[in-house]
Design a protein around this motif. Structure first.
Motif, mmCIF file in Angstrom:
data_model
loop_
_atom_site.group_PDB
_atom_site.id
_atom_site.type_symbol
_atom_site.label_atom_id
_atom_site.label_comp_id
_atom_site.label_asym_id
_atom_site.label_seq_id
_atom_site.Cartn_x
_atom_site.Cartn_y
_atom_site.Cartn_z
ATOM 1 N N THR A 42 3.494 78.922 144.026
ATOM 2 C CA THR A 42 4.806 79.230 144.582
ATOM 3 C C THR A 42 5.426 77.935 145.075
ATOM 4 O O THR A 42 4.786 77.165 145.800
ATOM 5 N N ILE A 43 6.671 77.677 144.694
ATOM 6 C CA ILE A 43 7.374 76.447 145.061
ATOM 7 C C ILE A 43 8.393 76.805 146.129
ATOM 8 O O ILE A 43 9.424 77.414 145.850
ATOM 9 N N ASP A 44 8.079 76.460 147.358
ATOM 10 C CA ASP A 44 8.898 76.802 148.521
ATOM 11 C C ASP A 44 9.860 75.648 148.798
ATOM 12 O O ASP A 44 9.439 74.516 149.046
ATOM 13 N N PHE A 45 11.171 75.945 148.770
ATOM 14 C CA PHE A 45 12.197 74.908 148.885
ATOM 15 C C PHE A 45 12.657 74.668 150.322
ATOM 16 O O PHE A 45 13.706 74.053 150.542
ATOM 17 N N ALA A 46 11.887 75.115 151.301
ATOM 18 C CA ALA A 46 12.313 75.000 152.696
ATOM 19 C C ALA A 46 12.581 73.562 153.115
ATOM 20 O O ALA A 46 13.431 73.305 153.984
ATOM 21 N N GLN A 47 11.873 72.586 152.533
ATOM 22 C CA GLN A 47 12.055 71.186 152.915
ATOM 23 C C GLN A 47 13.101 70.470 152.068
ATOM 24 O O GLN A 47 13.317 69.257 152.245
ATOM 25 N N MET A 48 13.755 71.203 151.166
ATOM 26 C CA MET A 48 14.895 70.668 150.414
ATOM 27 C C MET A 48 16.137 71.401 150.904
ATOM 28 O O MET A 48 16.656 72.306 150.243
ATOM 29 N N ASP A 49 16.613 71.014 152.087
ATOM 30 C CA ASP A 49 17.652 71.775 152.774
ATOM 31 C C ASP A 49 18.815 70.907 153.243
ATOM 32 O O ASP A 49 19.461 71.202 154.249
ATOM 33 N N GLN A 50 19.107 69.845 152.488
ATOM 34 C CA GLN A 50 20.136 68.899 152.923
ATOM 35 C C GLN A 50 21.474 69.114 152.221
ATOM 36 O O GLN A 50 21.523 69.585 151.080
ATOM 37 N N ILE A 51 22.548 68.757 152.933
ATOM 38 C CA ILE A 51 23.858 68.618 152.299
ATOM 39 C C ILE A 51 23.915 67.223 151.705
ATOM 40 O O ILE A 51 23.760 66.226 152.411
ATOM 41 N N PHE A 106 5.443 72.472 148.683
ATOM 42 C CA PHE A 106 6.640 72.238 149.489
ATOM 43 C C PHE A 106 7.271 70.908 149.069
ATOM 44 O O PHE A 106 7.083 69.880 149.720
ATOM 45 N N PRO A 107 8.020 70.886 147.964
ATOM 46 C CA PRO A 107 8.620 69.632 147.492
ATOM 47 C C PRO A 107 9.758 69.178 148.400
ATOM 48 O O PRO A 107 10.357 69.978 149.127
ATOM 49 N N ARG A 108 10.074 67.885 148.326
ATOM 50 C CA ARG A 108 11.177 67.318 149.090
ATOM 51 C C ARG A 108 12.250 66.702 148.208
ATOM 52 O O ARG A 108 13.263 66.222 148.716
ATOM 53 N N SER A 109 12.047 66.693 146.902
ATOM 54 C CA SER A 109 13.037 66.103 146.001
ATOM 55 C C SER A 109 12.960 66.776 144.644
ATOM 56 O O SER A 109 11.958 67.402 144.288
ATOM 57 N N ALA A 110 14.044 66.599 143.881
ATOM 58 C CA ALA A 110 14.066 67.136 142.518
ATOM 59 C C ALA A 110 12.997 66.466 141.660
ATOM 60 O O ALA A 110 12.397 67.111 140.790
ATOM 61 N N ALA A 111 12.755 65.192 141.910
ATOM 62 C CA ALA A 111 11.729 64.491 141.135
ATOM 63 C C ALA A 111 10.357 65.124 141.358
ATOM 64 O O ALA A 111 9.561 65.241 140.423
ATOM 65 N N GLU A 112 10.064 65.541 142.589
ATOM 66 C CA GLU A 112 8.795 66.199 142.854
ATOM 67 C C GLU A 112 8.725 67.562 142.166
ATOM 68 O O GLU A 112 7.672 67.949 141.647
#
Length: 457
Positions: free
Chosen positions: A87-96, A45-51
């Motif tokens: 599996t890379i779940d993007f649920a925590q990368m959900d910002q405008i 569950f990454p939080r940034s593109a860097a992750e």
């Protein structure tokens, strides 16, 4: 594949945001339809593109497969981990990330859903129009080149994504496109990644084209004596150049399902649902012209919905059609077909498909975004019946062959995943070989969503 070593390094980067728990892994082993796979070895569950870049670098070094996950609403098994891995779940990368109303663009992370995005845009006078029905993530919609009910006017994700940030298999991060309305500089890498289904890279940011919220909106639902009349009404409406925002088809079986599921009282006949966007005068004129065309094709029980709440109820019912159909036969599996043909062949394609369904012995309610030649059937298969499963396979295969014979495509919007992989050679010929060469150039170890889209040897 050195999975244990890779997971050890990933845990050092992500901590508790790398899950090996069985329930979390099982949640990522199911699709919206009958397609299934084993669970991944872990879910990140990454939080940034860097992750994301760090995840890709670690996985590639240890030859571990990577599969992107948005909202899990795809229909051809796109996000299933066929070969294990992460599996890379993007649920925590959900910002405008940036909103630029003056340029009519917005920059977002991939995990934001279309409903959340439009809620945030409400006060700007703008909206993002692509509506596949489900509350899908924007990143997943781009990866599958989604379209839906509004594509006839506003286009698909291909037309509304201006640029991307993408992490490649080896951890490199690239940007494609610009914030400019158009460009003639180099290969169109944005178009390459939109619709690539995560097989070439992981989308970590999107720049989207927005549209003005219309001054006036009017919707209608109308019944027809038979499927041919309804489809021919659509064709004539398009040929007259009437600018529809949406035009949807429901056969009588789908109407019955929606009546029961949404407590509606529509006549048990084929229906069209249509919506116009524009000025008050323009919408009124378009509605009048459409009403005349519909009447010429035997339309009855014509009902207009101009109040926001009435329109919302109408489209909520349409978006719930899949669930409504499944409820007709509790415990069934949904085998969802998808084909798109030239408008001139649409009535013929729909009628032939209806005949196939009637002969196969499996219920198959039919719906369609018929304004752009796209239609679907939900085959309601008893999962315990091998006879029904084989019948559904035959109907699906005949539909794909029919679409190609008529100059169309085996999927107008659901994509390939692994559910339709077997039709790619027939549709693309040598072009499919070229797709494989592009895949190997960007992902030489075949780690990005393996088993999807292309043949990998």
């Amino acid at each position: 594949m050195r999975i244990d070593a890779a997971l050890g390094e990933l845990e050092a980067v992500l901590g508790e945001r790398l899950s090996r728990s069985r329930p979390v892994r099982e949640q990522h082993a199911h699709s919206e339809t009958h397609l299934r796979s084993g669970p991944p070895d872990a879910v990140a569950f990454p939080r940034s593109a860097a992750e994301v870049a760090r995840i890709a670098e670690i996985c590639t070094r240890h030859l571990v497969p990577m599969v992107g996950w948005g909202a899990g609403t795809s229909l051809e098994g796109h996000a299933l981990a066929l070969r294990g891995g992460v599996t890379i779940d993007f649920a925590q990368m959900d910002q405008i990330l940036e909103m630029r109303p003056e340029d009519m663009i917005v920059r977002v992370q991939p995990g934001i859903t279309r409903e959340a995005l439009n809620a945030a845009l409400r006060d700007t006078g703008l909206f993002f129009p692509v509506d596949p029905g489900a509350n899908a993530s924007i990143g997943g919609m781009a990866a599958t080149r989604a379209s839906g009910t509004t594509a006839v006017r506003y286009g698909t994700m291909r037309d509304n994504v201006l640029g991307l940030e993408v992490v490649l298999a080896d951890g490199r991060m690239i940007r494609t496109g610009t914030a400019a309305p158009k460009s003639a500089a180099g290969y169109d890498l944005t178009a390459l990644f939109v619709g690539s289904e995560g097989t070439l890279g992981l989308i970590t940011e999107l720049t989207l084209r927005l549209h003005g919220q219309p001054e006036a909106v009017s919707a209608a639902v109308c019944a027809f004596p038979d499927m041919s009349s309804a489809v021919n009404c659509v064709i004539e409406t398009i040929q007259h150049g009437i600018p529809m925002a949406r035009i949807e088809f429901l056969d009588a079986a789908t109407v019955a399902a929606c009546n029961a599921y949404a407590q509606m009282e529509m006549p048990l006949q084929p229906h069209l649902m249509i919506e116009f966007h524009g000025t008050e005068a323009g919408v009124a004129e378009q509605a009048e012209r459409f009403g005349e065309i519909a009447a010429g094709h035997g339309s009855a029980d014509f009902q207009w919905a101009t109040r926001t709440e009435d329109r919302a109820r109408l489209w909520k019912m349409r978006h719930a059609a899949y669930r409504a159909c499944l409820a007709m036969r509790p415990g069934c599996e949904g085998w969802v077909t998808d084909a798109c043909v030239p408008i001139s062949r649409l009535a013929e394609a729909v009628e032939e498909t209806q005949a196939d369904i009637a002969a196969c012995g499996v219920p198959g309610p039919m719906v369609g975004h018929v304004g752009d030649g796209n239609f679907h059937s939900v085959l309601l298969v008893d999962p315990e019946s091998e006879t029904e499963r084989e019948a559904a396979k035959r109907v699906s295969a005949r539909l794909a062959e029919r679409a190609l014979r008529m100059g169309g495509t085996v999927t107008g919007e659901h994509g390939i995943g692994f559910g339709k992989l077997g039709y790619m050679a027939a549709e693309h010929g040598e072009g499919w070989i070229v797709m494989g060469e592009i895949k190997r150039a960007l992902d030489p170890h075949g780690l990005m969503n393996p088993g999807k889209m292309v043949s990998q040897t």
